[in-house]
Design a protein around this motif. Sequence first.
Motif, PDB file in Angstrom:
ATOM      1  N   ALA A  77       0.832  -1.206   0.000  1.00 13.36           N
ATOM      2  CA  ALA A  77       0.000   0.000   0.000  1.00 13.36           C
ATOM      3  C   ALA A  77       0.869   1.259   0.000  1.00 13.36           C
ATOM      4  CB  ALA A  77      -0.948  -0.003   1.197  1.00 13.36           C
ATOM      5  N   GLU A  78       1.949   1.262   0.770  1.00 13.44           N
ATOM      6  CA  GLU A  78       2.858   2.406   0.781  1.00 13.44           C
ATOM      7  C   GLU A  78       3.523   2.597  -0.575  1.00 13.44           C
ATOM      8  OE1 GLU A  78       3.218   4.857   2.977  1.00 13.44           O
ATOM      9  OE2 GLU A  78       1.555   3.851   3.994  1.00 13.44           O
ATOM     10  N   SER A  79       3.865   1.507  -1.233  1.00 16.40           N
ATOM     11  CA  SER A  79       4.436   1.580  -2.574  1.00 16.40           C
ATOM     12  C   SER A  79       3.428   2.199  -3.551  1.00 16.40           C
ATOM     13  CB  SER A  79       4.833   0.171  -3.031  1.00 16.40           C
ATOM     14  OG  SER A  79       5.350   0.191  -4.329  1.00 16.40           O
ATOM     15  N   ARG A  81       1.084   4.347  -2.667  1.00 13.39           N
ATOM     16  CA  ARG A  81       1.016   5.768  -2.299  1.00 13.39           C
ATOM     17  C   ARG A  81       2.175   6.561  -2.906  1.00 13.39           C
ATOM     18  NH1 ARG A  81      -0.775   3.273   2.408  1.00 13.39           N
ATOM     19  NH2 ARG A  81      -2.931   3.788   2.828  1.00 13.39           N
ATOM     20  N   ARG A  82       3.316   5.918  -3.033  1.00 14.03           N
ATOM     21  CA  ARG A  82       4.482   6.568  -3.659  1.00 14.03           C
ATOM     22  C   ARG A  82       4.397   6.521  -5.186  1.00 14.03           C
ATOM     23  NH1 ARG A  82       7.068   3.490   0.443  1.00 14.03           N
ATOM     24  NH2 ARG A  82       7.684   1.965  -1.142  1.00 14.03           N
ATOM     25  N   ARG A  83       3.304   5.941  -5.697  1.00 18.12           N
ATOM     26  CA  ARG A  83       3.021   5.823  -7.136  1.00 18.12           C
ATOM     27  C   ARG A  83       4.027   4.942  -7.869  1.00 18.12           C
ATOM     28  NH1 ARG A  83       0.504  11.821  -8.257  1.00 18.12           N
ATOM     29  NH2 ARG A  83      -1.330  11.443  -6.972  1.00 18.12           N
ATOM     30  N   GLU A  84       4.556   3.972  -7.153  1.00 15.97           N
ATOM     31  CA  GLU A  84       5.492   3.022  -7.746  1.00 15.97           C
ATOM     32  C   GLU A  84       4.779   1.858  -8.438  1.00 15.97           C
ATOM     33  OE1 GLU A  84       8.918   3.831  -4.338  1.00 15.97           O
ATOM     34  OE2 GLU A  84       7.793   1.948  -4.305  1.00 15.97           O
ATOM     35  N   GLN A  85       3.476   1.767  -8.261  1.00 15.12           N
ATOM     36  CA  GLN A  85       2.695   0.665  -8.837  1.00 15.12           C
ATOM     37  C   GLN A  85       1.672   1.159  -9.859  1.00 15.12           C
ATOM     38  OE1 GLN A  85       3.500  -2.450  -8.096  1.00 15.12           O
ATOM     39  NE2 GLN A  85       4.982  -1.795  -6.560  1.00 15.12           N
ATOM     40  N   ASP A  86       1.882   2.340 -10.423  1.00 18.70           N
ATOM     41  CA  ASP A  86       0.886   2.944 -11.315  1.00 18.70           C
ATOM     42  C   ASP A  86       0.544   2.089 -12.531  1.00 18.70           C
ATOM     43  OD1 ASP A  86       0.594   5.059  -9.627  1.00 18.70           O
ATOM     44  OD2 ASP A  86       1.402   6.568 -11.001  1.00 18.70           O
ATOM     45  N   GLU A  87       1.450   1.232 -12.980  1.00 23.53           N
ATOM     46  CA  GLU A  87       1.133   0.378 -14.128  1.00 23.53           C
ATOM     47  C   GLU A  87       0.038  -0.631 -13.790  1.00 23.53           C
ATOM     48  OE1 GLU A  87       4.125  -1.839 -11.721  1.00 23.53           O
ATOM     49  OE2 GLU A  87       4.001   0.235 -12.411  1.00 23.53           O
ATOM     50  N   ARG A  88      -0.249  -0.813 -12.504  1.00 21.08           N
ATOM     51  CA  ARG A  88      -1.285  -1.749 -12.053  1.00 21.08           C
ATOM     52  C   ARG A  88      -2.654  -1.084 -11.871  1.00 21.08           C
ATOM     53  NH1 ARG A  88       0.529  -6.341  -8.798  1.00 21.08           N
ATOM     54  NH2 ARG A  88       2.781  -6.495  -8.777  1.00 21.08           N
TER      55      ARG A  88
END
Length: 101
Positions: A77-79, A81-88
């Motif tokens: 969830a923190e990842s 929030r940091r927008r590191e998972q935007d491709e998902r």
Amino acid sequence: MHRRPDAARRYRGAVRFVSSFVDREAGYALGVEQESATAYLSIPVSNTLTDYEEYYALTEAEYDALLADAGLARAFAESCRRREQDERLILKPGTDRGEPW
């Protein structure tokens, strides 16, 4: 069985997210989108107009692992929030993308 995250990009009907687990303290939920059977983790966000959720597609194995391990789910969830998972992202945000809570 849940479909692959790619399936979430091919909605034909109404999008219906159903949460199976909510961690209010850590600010995330886990569930399955009913039309595509895509597992997700969601986080709350706010933009200038409203509060809403962003939904991140998960594989079945990821969903099961996050349900079983709260520490792992909080880190994911923190990842997000940091927008590191935007491709998902299941639903792509508009131009007024909100900020995570």
